[in-house]
Motif scaffolding. Sequence first.
Motif, PDB file in Angstrom:
ATOM      1  N   ILE A  73      81.830  56.179  20.993  1.00 40.92           N
ATOM      2  CA  ILE A  73      82.630  55.663  20.149  1.00 40.92           C
ATOM      3  C   ILE A  73      82.993  54.337  20.158  1.00 40.92           C
ATOM      4  CG2 ILE A  73      85.220  55.999  19.179  1.00 40.92           C
ATOM      5  CD1 ILE A  73      85.008  58.875  20.135  1.00 40.92           C
ATOM      6  N   LYS A  74      82.946  53.628  21.249  1.00 43.66           N
ATOM      7  CA  LYS A  74      83.319  52.219  21.578  1.00 43.66           C
ATOM      8  C   LYS A  74      82.027  51.518  20.997  1.00 43.66           C
ATOM      9  CE  LYS A  74      85.872  52.064  25.857  1.00 43.66           C
ATOM     10  NZ  LYS A  74      85.954  51.657  27.150  1.00 43.66           N
ATOM     11  N   ASP A  75      80.900  52.026  21.070  1.00 45.50           N
ATOM     12  CA  ASP A  75      79.508  51.392  20.767  1.00 45.50           C
ATOM     13  C   ASP A  75      79.352  51.560  19.250  1.00 45.50           C
ATOM     14  OD1 ASP A  75      79.002  50.596  23.402  1.00 45.50           O
ATOM     15  OD2 ASP A  75      77.592  52.015  23.655  1.00 45.50           O
ATOM     16  N   TYR A  76      79.497  52.690  18.724  1.00 47.93           N
ATOM     17  CA  TYR A  76      79.002  52.829  17.250  1.00 47.93           C
ATOM     18  C   TYR A  76      80.091  53.014  16.281  1.00 47.93           C
ATOM     19  CZ  TYR A  76      74.444  53.488  19.543  1.00 47.93           C
ATOM     20  OH  TYR A  76      73.316  53.300  20.400  1.00 47.93           O
ATOM     21  N   LEU A  77      81.236  53.473  16.460  1.00 44.09           N
ATOM     22  CA  LEU A  77      82.342  53.680  15.656  1.00 44.09           C
ATOM     23  C   LEU A  77      83.524  52.779  15.715  1.00 44.09           C
ATOM     24  CD1 LEU A  77      82.890  55.725  13.626  1.00 44.09           C
ATOM     25  CD2 LEU A  77      84.238  57.280  15.066  1.00 44.09           C
ATOM     26  N   MET A  78      83.667  52.134  16.820  1.00 45.57           N
ATOM     27  CA  MET A  78      84.919  51.172  16.805  1.00 45.57           C
ATOM     28  C   MET A  78      84.603  49.861  16.279  1.00 45.57           C
ATOM     29  SD  MET A  78      87.727  52.526  18.079  1.00 45.57           S
ATOM     30  CE  MET A  78      88.470  51.036  18.226  1.00 45.57           C
ATOM     31  N   PRO A  79      83.458  49.411  16.416  1.00 47.62           N
ATOM     32  CA  PRO A  79      83.136  48.119  15.665  1.00 47.62           C
ATOM     33  C   PRO A  79      83.102  48.220  14.170  1.00 47.62           C
ATOM     34  CG  PRO A  79      81.524  48.547  17.468  1.00 47.62           C
ATOM     35  CD  PRO A  79      82.309  49.738  17.343  1.00 47.62           C
ATOM     36  N   ILE A  80      82.759  49.247  13.685  1.00 42.60           N
ATOM     37  CA  ILE A  80      82.804  49.440  12.189  1.00 42.60           C
ATOM     38  C   ILE A  80      84.276  49.494  11.645  1.00 42.60           C
ATOM     39  CG2 ILE A  80      82.451  51.393  10.228  1.00 42.60           C
ATOM     40  CD1 ILE A  80      80.070  52.065  12.145  1.00 42.60           C
ATOM     41  N   ALA A  81      85.227  50.171  12.443  1.00 34.90           N
ATOM     42  CA  ALA A  81      86.382  50.436  12.061  1.00 34.90           C
ATOM     43  C   ALA A  81      87.150  48.837  12.280  1.00 34.90           C
ATOM     44  CB  ALA A  81      87.244  51.399  13.132  1.00 34.90           C
ATOM     45  N   ILE A  82      86.968  48.205  13.386  1.00 30.03           N
ATOM     46  CA  ILE A  82      87.585  47.002  13.451  1.00 30.03           C
ATOM     47  C   ILE A  82      87.264  45.711  12.682  1.00 30.03           C
ATOM     48  CG2 ILE A  82      87.811  45.270  15.304  1.00 30.03           C
ATOM     49  CD1 ILE A  82      87.447  47.089  17.513  1.00 30.03           C
ATOM     50  N   ASP A 112      87.572  73.893  20.564  1.00 27.36           N
ATOM     51  CA  ASP A 112      88.875  73.254  20.526  1.00 27.36           C
ATOM     52  C   ASP A 112      89.072  72.153  21.481  1.00 27.36           C
ATOM     53  OD1 ASP A 112      89.369  74.735  18.134  1.00 27.36           O
ATOM     54  OD2 ASP A 112      90.713  76.141  19.522  1.00 27.36           O
ATOM     55  N   ALA A 113      88.694  72.554  22.799  1.00 25.05           N
ATOM     56  CA  ALA A 113      88.859  71.593  23.775  1.00 25.05           C
ATOM     57  C   ALA A 113      88.116  70.133  23.556  1.00 25.05           C
ATOM     58  CB  ALA A 113      88.426  72.184  25.073  1.00 25.05           C
ATOM     59  N   VAL A 114      86.757  70.378  23.099  1.00 23.66           N
ATOM     60  CA  VAL A 114      85.965  69.075  22.537  1.00 23.66           C
ATOM     61  C   VAL A 114      86.767  68.081  21.443  1.00 23.66           C
ATOM     62  CG1 VAL A 114      83.700  68.154  21.867  1.00 23.66           C
ATOM     63  CG2 VAL A 114      83.904  70.404  23.604  1.00 23.66           C
ATOM     64  N   VAL A 115      87.057  69.135  20.436  1.00 22.97           N
ATOM     65  CA  VAL A 115      87.624  68.224  19.503  1.00 22.97           C
ATOM     66  C   VAL A 115      88.849  67.631  19.735  1.00 22.97           C
ATOM     67  CG1 VAL A 115      88.709  68.453  16.917  1.00 22.97           C
ATOM     68  CG2 VAL A 115      86.706  69.963  17.670  1.00 22.97           C
ATOM     69  N   ASP A 116      89.787  68.262  20.589  1.00 25.71           N
ATOM     70  CA  ASP A 116      90.988  67.504  20.823  1.00 25.71           C
ATOM     71  C   ASP A 116      90.811  66.350  21.994  1.00 25.71           C
ATOM     72  OD1 ASP A 116      92.480  69.520  19.893  1.00 25.71           O
ATOM     73  OD2 ASP A 116      92.937  70.630  21.371  1.00 25.71           O
ATOM     74  N   ALA A 117      89.648  66.415  22.680  1.00 27.09           N
ATOM     75  CA  ALA A 117      89.268  65.413  23.479  1.00 27.09           C
ATOM     76  C   ALA A 117      88.966  64.221  22.868  1.00 27.09           C
ATOM     77  CB  ALA A 117      88.241  65.687  24.476  1.00 27.09           C
ATOM     78  N   ILE A 118      88.014  64.585  21.656  1.00 28.70           N
ATOM     79  CA  ILE A 118      87.681  63.455  20.801  1.00 28.70           C
ATOM     80  C   ILE A 118      88.523  62.592  20.167  1.00 28.70           C
ATOM     81  CG2 ILE A 118      85.833  62.995  18.868  1.00 28.70           C
ATOM     82  CD1 ILE A 118      84.639  63.506  21.412  1.00 28.70           C
ATOM     83  N   ALA A 119      89.447  63.488  19.531  1.00 30.64           N
ATOM     84  CA  ALA A 119      90.698  63.080  18.899  1.00 30.64           C
ATOM     85  C   ALA A 119      91.388  62.107  19.683  1.00 30.64           C
ATOM     86  CB  ALA A 119      91.577  64.266  18.264  1.00 30.64           C
ATOM     87  N   LYS A 120      91.762  62.511  20.989  1.00 32.49           N
ATOM     88  CA  LYS A 120      92.619  61.553  21.883  1.00 32.49           C
ATOM     89  C   LYS A 120      91.842  60.493  22.173  1.00 32.49           C
ATOM     90  CE  LYS A 120      94.782  61.948  26.206  1.00 32.49           C
ATOM     91  NZ  LYS A 120      95.034  62.890  27.519  1.00 32.49           N
ATOM     92  N   ILE A 121      90.417  60.443  22.300  1.00 31.05           N
ATOM     93  CA  ILE A 121      89.779  59.054  22.649  1.00 31.05           C
ATOM     94  C   ILE A 121      89.985  58.344  21.623  1.00 31.05           C
ATOM     95  CG2 ILE A 121      87.499  58.110  22.802  1.00 31.05           C
ATOM     96  CD1 ILE A 121      86.466  60.742  24.191  1.00 31.05           C
ATOM     97  N   VAL A 181      76.875  59.474  16.407  1.00 27.24           N
ATOM     98  CA  VAL A 181      77.582  58.854  15.181  1.00 27.24           C
ATOM     99  C   VAL A 181      76.700  58.592  14.009  1.00 27.24           C
ATOM    100  CG1 VAL A 181      79.360  57.244  14.294  1.00 27.24           C
ATOM    101  CG2 VAL A 181      79.595  58.155  16.537  1.00 27.24           C
ATOM    102  N   VAL A 182      76.841  59.359  12.927  1.00 23.08           N
ATOM    103  CA  VAL A 182      75.819  59.543  11.880  1.00 23.08           C
ATOM    104  C   VAL A 182      76.573  59.067  10.452  1.00 23.08           C
ATOM    105  CG1 VAL A 182      74.219  60.506  10.614  1.00 23.08           C
ATOM    106  CG2 VAL A 182      74.282  61.117  12.997  1.00 23.08           C
ATOM    107  N   ALA A 183      76.080  58.149   9.871  1.00 15.96           N
ATOM    108  CA  ALA A 183      76.826  57.607   8.582  1.00 15.96           C
ATOM    109  C   ALA A 183      76.179  58.754   7.490  1.00 15.96           C
ATOM    110  CB  ALA A 183      76.607  56.101   8.254  1.00 15.96           C
ATOM    111  N   ASP A 184      76.970  58.946   6.605  1.00 14.09           N
ATOM    112  CA  ASP A 184      76.784  59.835   5.232  1.00 14.09           C
ATOM    113  C   ASP A 184      75.886  60.759   5.759  1.00 14.09           C
ATOM    114  OD1 ASP A 184      76.626  60.212   2.807  1.00 14.09           O
ATOM    115  OD2 ASP A 184      74.773  58.881   2.422  1.00 14.09           O
ATOM    116  N   SER A 185      76.251  61.786   6.663  1.00 14.82           N
ATOM    117  CA  SER A 185      75.385  62.642   7.291  1.00 14.82           C
ATOM    118  C   SER A 185      74.963  63.884   6.310  1.00 14.82           C
ATOM    119  CB  SER A 185      75.966  63.062   8.537  1.00 14.82           C
ATOM    120  OG  SER A 185      77.392  64.056   8.200  1.00 14.82           O
ATOM    121  N   ASN A 186      76.124  64.188   5.308  1.00 14.70           N
ATOM    122  CA  ASN A 186      76.044  65.069   4.293  1.00 14.70           C
ATOM    123  C   ASN A 186      74.573  65.005   3.611  1.00 14.70           C
ATOM    124  OD1 ASN A 186      78.285  66.306   5.187  1.00 14.70           O
ATOM    125  ND2 ASN A 186      79.426  65.666   3.534  1.00 14.70           N
TER     126      ASN A 186
END
Length: 202
Positions: A73-82, A112-121, A181-186
């Motif tokens: 998430i640091k490498d691929y998602l946060m730079p986009i959001a920032i 549920d454990a994985v989703v909660d962990a990702i949301a917390k990250i 992390v995939v853009a426009d995956s649908n």
Amino acid sequence: FVGEASSADSKRQKMVSNTKKWNPVQTVQSIMQDIREKKTEAPRSRFVSRMVPMQVTCFASMEEIVANATELIKDYLMPIAIDRATNRKEGEKLPSFKIAFKRRNCAHIHRDAVVDAIAKIIEELTSNYWSGIVGSTSNDNEKKDGTANEKTGRRLFTVDLTEPDYTIVIELCRTLVGMSVVADSNSFKNFNLIKMQEESEE
């Protein structure tokens, strides 16, 4: 899976090489795009139906998943959001994401454990970003989807389960976990090569 070494291995590689890091998501999306534009055909094999790109892989344990997901998430998602937060125009939407979790032959790791962990990250990384930029002075206390900073109320992401800008793909198979992390995956038909070709022939 189409992917690269674990984040720990990747860090060691970075120490000895300054070459550009290979991104398997871009490679697979390029293949899918070629199929869509009829530049090539999907592989004719009963053994290959999906080509899922994985940017990090790790052992199937919550500790490893959290550690590698944080780096992903640091490498691929946060730079986009920032970048969006820095250059955001009035009325422009925040980038949206969803978590796509699949598990096969791995009973000890639960969705549920994985989703909660990702949301917390994401929440912690968002909090760290805004704390470093604006401290705790914001009066915007709105919090949605668990992605806002508790101190500032500022968000970097929204959650969209139907048409997200980005999908955090997490696939477990026995003792192996792959994430990306995939853009426009649908638009890529869940990376199903045959479905993509069938659509291009309609």
